[in-house]
Design a protein around this motif. Structure first.
Motif, PDB file in Angstrom:
ATOM      1  N   ALA A 445       0.830  -1.206   0.000  1.00 19.63           N
ATOM      2  CA  ALA A 445       0.000   0.000   0.000  1.00 19.63           C
ATOM      3  C   ALA A 445       0.865   1.256   0.000  1.00 19.63           C
ATOM      4  O   ALA A 445       0.591   2.232  -0.715  1.00 19.63           O
ATOM      5  CB  ALA A 445      -0.930  -0.005   1.202  1.00 19.63           C
ATOM      6  N   LEU A 446       1.933   1.242   0.806  1.00 19.33           N
ATOM      7  CA  LEU A 446       2.825   2.399   0.844  1.00 19.33           C
ATOM      8  C   LEU A 446       3.533   2.594  -0.500  1.00 19.33           C
ATOM      9  O   LEU A 446       3.703   3.728  -0.965  1.00 19.33           O
ATOM     10  CB  LEU A 446       3.855   2.220   1.960  1.00 19.33           C
ATOM     11  CG  LEU A 446       3.311   2.347   3.391  1.00 19.33           C
ATOM     12  CD1 LEU A 446       4.372   1.932   4.399  1.00 19.33           C
ATOM     13  CD2 LEU A 446       2.852   3.775   3.644  1.00 19.33           C
ATOM     14  N   ALA A 447       3.931   1.483  -1.120  1.00 20.62           N
ATOM     15  CA  ALA A 447       4.575   1.592  -2.431  1.00 20.62           C
ATOM     16  C   ALA A 447       3.603   2.130  -3.470  1.00 20.62           C
ATOM     17  O   ALA A 447       3.973   2.941  -4.337  1.00 20.62           O
ATOM     18  CB  ALA A 447       5.116   0.230  -2.856  1.00 20.62           C
ATOM     19  N   ALA A 448       2.333   1.701  -3.398  1.00 25.52           N
ATOM     20  CA  ALA A 448       1.334   2.196  -4.351  1.00 25.52           C
ATOM     21  C   ALA A 448       1.061   3.684  -4.174  1.00 25.52           C
ATOM     22  O   ALA A 448       0.705   4.377  -5.136  1.00 25.52           O
ATOM     23  CB  ALA A 448       0.040   1.405  -4.190  1.00 25.52           C
ATOM     24  N   ALA A 451       5.579   5.771  -1.962  1.00 25.13           N
ATOM     25  CA  ALA A 451       6.692   5.737  -1.012  1.00 25.13           C
ATOM     26  C   ALA A 451       7.900   5.047  -1.642  1.00 25.13           C
ATOM     27  O   ALA A 451       7.763   4.108  -2.435  1.00 25.13           O
ATOM     28  CB  ALA A 451       6.275   4.995   0.254  1.00 25.13           C
ATOM     29  N   ARG A 452       9.067   5.535  -1.300  1.00 28.06           N
ATOM     30  CA  ARG A 452      10.288   4.902  -1.781  1.00 28.06           C
ATOM     31  C   ARG A 452      10.497   3.561  -1.074  1.00 28.06           C
ATOM     32  O   ARG A 452       9.932   3.322  -0.004  1.00 28.06           O
ATOM     33  CB  ARG A 452      11.482   5.826  -1.527  1.00 28.06           C
ATOM     34  CG  ARG A 452      11.414   7.119  -2.346  1.00 28.06           C
ATOM     35  CD  ARG A 452      12.648   7.960  -2.128  1.00 28.06           C
ATOM     36  NE  ARG A 452      12.623   9.152  -2.958  1.00 28.06           N
ATOM     37  CZ  ARG A 452      13.595  10.067  -2.984  1.00 28.06           C
ATOM     38  NH1 ARG A 452      14.651   9.907  -2.187  1.00 28.06           N
ATOM     39  NH2 ARG A 452      13.505  11.115  -3.763  1.00 28.06           N
ATOM     40  N   PRO A 453      11.334   2.683  -1.653  1.00 23.94           N
ATOM     41  CA  PRO A 453      11.537   1.361  -1.038  1.00 23.94           C
ATOM     42  C   PRO A 453      11.994   1.437   0.412  1.00 23.94           C
ATOM     43  O   PRO A 453      11.551   0.654   1.253  1.00 23.94           O
ATOM     44  CB  PRO A 453      12.596   0.714  -1.936  1.00 23.94           C
ATOM     45  CG  PRO A 453      12.398   1.371  -3.270  1.00 23.94           C
ATOM     46  CD  PRO A 453      11.991   2.780  -2.972  1.00 23.94           C
ATOM     47  N   LEU A 458      10.695   0.899   6.199  1.00 28.90           N
ATOM     48  CA  LEU A 458      10.708   1.439   7.552  1.00 28.90           C
ATOM     49  C   LEU A 458       9.323   1.464   8.176  1.00 28.90           C
ATOM     50  O   LEU A 458       9.161   1.197   9.372  1.00 28.90           O
ATOM     51  CB  LEU A 458      11.310   2.847   7.554  1.00 28.90           C
ATOM     52  CG  LEU A 458      12.818   2.944   7.309  1.00 28.90           C
ATOM     53  CD1 LEU A 458      13.250   4.406   7.233  1.00 28.90           C
ATOM     54  CD2 LEU A 458      13.590   2.238   8.412  1.00 28.90           C
ATOM     55  N   TYR A 459       8.302   1.777   7.382  1.00 26.70           N
ATOM     56  CA  TYR A 459       6.964   1.963   7.940  1.00 26.70           C
ATOM     57  C   TYR A 459       6.017   0.797   7.654  1.00 26.70           C
ATOM     58  O   TYR A 459       4.996   0.648   8.323  1.00 26.70           O
ATOM     59  CB  TYR A 459       6.348   3.262   7.401  1.00 26.70           C
ATOM     60  CG  TYR A 459       7.108   4.489   7.839  1.00 26.70           C
ATOM     61  CD1 TYR A 459       6.952   4.993   9.118  1.00 26.70           C
ATOM     62  CD2 TYR A 459       7.993   5.120   6.984  1.00 26.70           C
ATOM     63  CE1 TYR A 459       7.655   6.119   9.533  1.00 26.70           C
ATOM     64  CE2 TYR A 459       8.714   6.246   7.387  1.00 26.70           C
ATOM     65  CZ  TYR A 459       8.532   6.736   8.671  1.00 26.70           C
ATOM     66  OH  TYR A 459       9.237   7.843   9.078  1.00 26.70           O
ATOM     67  N   GLY A 460       6.354  -0.021   6.649  1.00 24.97           N
ATOM     68  CA  GLY A 460       5.458  -1.122   6.306  1.00 24.97           C
ATOM     69  C   GLY A 460       5.920  -2.489   6.758  1.00 24.97           C
ATOM     70  O   GLY A 460       5.120  -3.422   6.851  1.00 24.97           O
ATOM     71  N   VAL A 461       7.237  -2.618   7.040  1.00 25.21           N
ATOM     72  CA  VAL A 461       7.789  -3.927   7.397  1.00 25.21           C
ATOM     73  C   VAL A 461       8.404  -3.917   8.793  1.00 25.21           C
ATOM     74  O   VAL A 461       8.126  -4.800   9.609  1.00 25.21           O
ATOM     75  CB  VAL A 461       8.845  -4.370   6.352  1.00 25.21           C
ATOM     76  CG1 VAL A 461       9.480  -5.693   6.765  1.00 25.21           C
ATOM     77  CG2 VAL A 461       8.216  -4.494   4.980  1.00 25.21           C
ATOM     78  N   LEU A 462       9.238  -2.914   9.066  1.00 24.45           N
ATOM     79  CA  LEU A 462       9.988  -2.909  10.319  1.00 24.45           C
ATOM     80  C   LEU A 462       9.106  -2.965  11.569  1.00 24.45           C
ATOM     81  O   LEU A 462       9.423  -3.712  12.504  1.00 24.45           O
ATOM     82  CB  LEU A 462      10.898  -1.678  10.367  1.00 24.45           C
ATOM     83  CG  LEU A 462      11.905  -1.647  11.525  1.00 24.45           C
ATOM     84  CD1 LEU A 462      12.800  -2.876  11.488  1.00 24.45           C
ATOM     85  CD2 LEU A 462      12.745  -0.373  11.459  1.00 24.45           C
ATOM     86  N   PRO A 463       7.989  -2.213  11.647  1.00 28.13           N
ATOM     87  CA  PRO A 463       7.154  -2.325  12.867  1.00 28.13           C
ATOM     88  C   PRO A 463       6.640  -3.737  13.112  1.00 28.13           C
ATOM     89  O   PRO A 463       6.603  -4.210  14.252  1.00 28.13           O
ATOM     90  CB  PRO A 463       6.002  -1.343  12.586  1.00 28.13           C
ATOM     91  CG  PRO A 463       6.566  -0.353  11.630  1.00 28.13           C
ATOM     92  CD  PRO A 463       7.486  -1.138  10.755  1.00 28.13           C
TER      93      PRO A 463
END
Length: 537
Positions: A445-448, A451-453, A458-463
């Motif tokens: 969703a962030l990429a769509a 957002a940069r990779p 940082l915000y879509g995977v790390l948490p």
């Protein structure tokens, strides 16, 4: 009197208290890390050895030109067979002991009798608190150069760990079928066999495959202290500074670990997504049949004889060692050195876990295999990172410690970094698998949205990965405490160095005292780690 308006406040207050506890533990962990770095001399003393950089360069350059002559490769092949045989028989013994031990330490067995459950768990802390190399050094004084030394040195501590894991897997299974069988009049054994084991079978088989991969590395470590196999050849090549042969041994060991990793991954994938339709699954059938055949072959190849365990010489030597080991030594000089070296051991483990956790977070994204189509650059980069992680965990910590002693002065720091590099290989793999299992939709969703990779990571995977990474890191801290003894046996400091000197002097009373200190320290770290995991959940 509580009103309706007060009720929404309670979850908020509880959440604030939980957040404060988390921050307190995080600040405490940062303070302990700074204390450990200071104790290692990073802020005040000289830690670099400039004279060893040339030798380190020769070691690194030899990675591109390993020894490939026919004679040495033949020697490597025969050594690899010895390592595999020890790993297979050690794993088989560990699984047998773990299956029996799991019954004794499971919550299902003890029910509401919490004291009995805690005592049974405490008994397991003794065998799993000592590293396989320590068991090997102790057993060789009783059994001599017998194949049982390597088998028991792997099987005893691994059996204690396996019993704990197996019990936890069974205890976490939904209890519906088990309760229904008990209500229908079935006995406890029958209810466990038919109500709990079938749903837990996947996890049990998956963990067994992972334990075999660990046993391969342990067999190499035991080889370095005299059990033969790849570890013995590795230590001989290292002692003679034949770096091309060292790298050939490392690559051979990496191939063994890769084979175990691939087999275990295939089993785990098949368990997660079994093929449709009736009939036996050839992969899962092979996962049962092939190990049984390997056990039979290993028994024959090592010429294992049960008679050596019950021989008169073994009984006499065991009685001599036990008689000399009790009562433990309690002189003031020994107890004083135990305290100082225990501090070194803790500092070494803390630095190692900090290095490994930071590296795992940085490399997990590249090492993971995300679903969907990947660019060629992404596939190649991921393969390179996974290969590097494989090499890091394939090389035993003592070898990393000896390599780092080329460029670092003796002390806590080279041992800590050696453990950190090795643990990074293990933790990086576990973290990458945790990332693969995360829900991919937040990142997509962030990429769509443009957002940069890096931002999507940082915000879509790390948490989502923070929890599993922290849990794995705390678990590996318990393992690192044991591994500090291993690098200490080779002179990196801590309790392991003291243990090595006492064993060399055959002072068995002092050995008992040092072993007791190691077990107590391991148990304390286990308790702190468990508490930290519960706070951070």
């Amino acid at each position: 009197m509580t009103t309706v308006l007060d009720r929404p406040v309670r979850p908020v207050v509880a959440r604030l208290r939980r957040d404060r506890r988390r921050w307190a533990w995080a600040l405490g962990a940062a303070a302990v890390l700074l204390w450990s770095l200071a104790g290692a001399g990073l802020f005040t003393g000289d830690v670099v050895n400039p004279g060893g950089t040339a030798q380190f360069g020769r070691f690194a350059a030899a990675a591109l030109s390993p020894a490939l002559d026919a004679g040495f490769l033949g020697l490597l092949a025969s050594s690899a067979l010895v390592t595999v045989a020890y790993a297979v028989l050690g794993t088989a013994l560990a699984l047998a002991l773990g299956a029996v031990g799991a019954v004794l330490v499971s919550r299902t067995t003890w029910g509401r009798r919490r004291l009995g459950w805690l005592l049974s768990r405490g008994v397991l802390a003794v065998p799993r608190g000592l590293h396989e190399a320590v068991w090997g050094l102790l057993l060789v004084n009783v059994l001599g150069l017998d194949p049982w030394v390597g088998i028991l040195a792997i099987g005893i501590p691994y059996g204690a760990v396996t019993a704990k894991v197996f019990a936890d897997l069974v205890d976490e299974v939904p209890r519906g079928a088990h309760s229904a069988l008990l209500a229908a009049g079935a006995g406890r054994a029958s209810a466990t066999l038919y109500g709990l084991l079938p749903p837990a079978a996947g996890g049990l088989l998956s963990y067994s495959a992972y334990r075999l991969e660990c046993a391969v590395r342990s067999a190499v470590v035991l080889g370095m202290v005299g059990a033969g196999g790849l570890g013995y050849q590795l230590s001989l090549s290292f002692a003679s500074l034949r770096w091309e042969q060292v790298w050939s041994c490392v690559y051979a060991l990496s191939l063994l670990c890769l084979a175990a990793d691939v087999a275990g991954r295939a089993v785990r994938r098949r368990l997660a997504a079994p093929p449709p339709g009736p009939g036996r699954d050839p992969v899962l059938t092979g996962a049962v049949v092939v190990p049984l055949l390997l056990v039979a072959w290993s028994w024959w190849y090592l010429a294992v004889s049960p008679a050596s365990l019950v021989s008169a010489r073994t009984a006499e030597q065991l009685a001599h060692v036990l008689g000399a080991a009790w009562p433990p030594a309690t002189d003031g000089a020994l107890l004083g050195s135990l305290g100082a070296l225990a501090v070194d051991t803790v500092q070494m483990s803390v630095i190692a876990i900090a290095v490994a956790a930071l590296g795992a977070v940085l490399l997990a994204g590249a090492a993971a295999r995300p679903p969907g189509r990947l660019s060629p650059a992404r596939r190649v980069g991921g393969a390179v990172v996974r290969t590097v992680l494989l090499l890091l965990r394939a090389v035993p910590p003592p070898v990393w410690a000896l390599v780092l002693l080329f460029v670092l002065l003796p002390g806590v720091l080279p041992g800590a970094l050696a453990l950190g590099v090795y643990t990074l290989g293990v933790l990086g793999r576990l973290t990458a698998e945790a990332v693969e299992e995360l829900d991919p939709r937040p990142r997509a969703a962030l990429a769509a949205l443009g957002a940069r990779p890096v931002g999507a990571w940082l915000y879509g995977v790390l948490p989502g990965a923070a929890g599993p990474v922290l849990a794995y890191a705390l678990y590996r801290w318990e393992v690192a405490i044991r591994d500090t003894v291993l690098v200490g046996l080779l002179g990196a400091g801590g309790l392991g160095a003291l243990l090595a000197s006492e064993i060399a002097a055959f002072d068995w009373a002092a050995v008992t005292t040092v072993l007791a200190a190691i077990v107590v320290l391991t148990l304390l770290v286990d308790l702190v780690s468990d508490r930290a995991r519960s706070v951070m959940r």
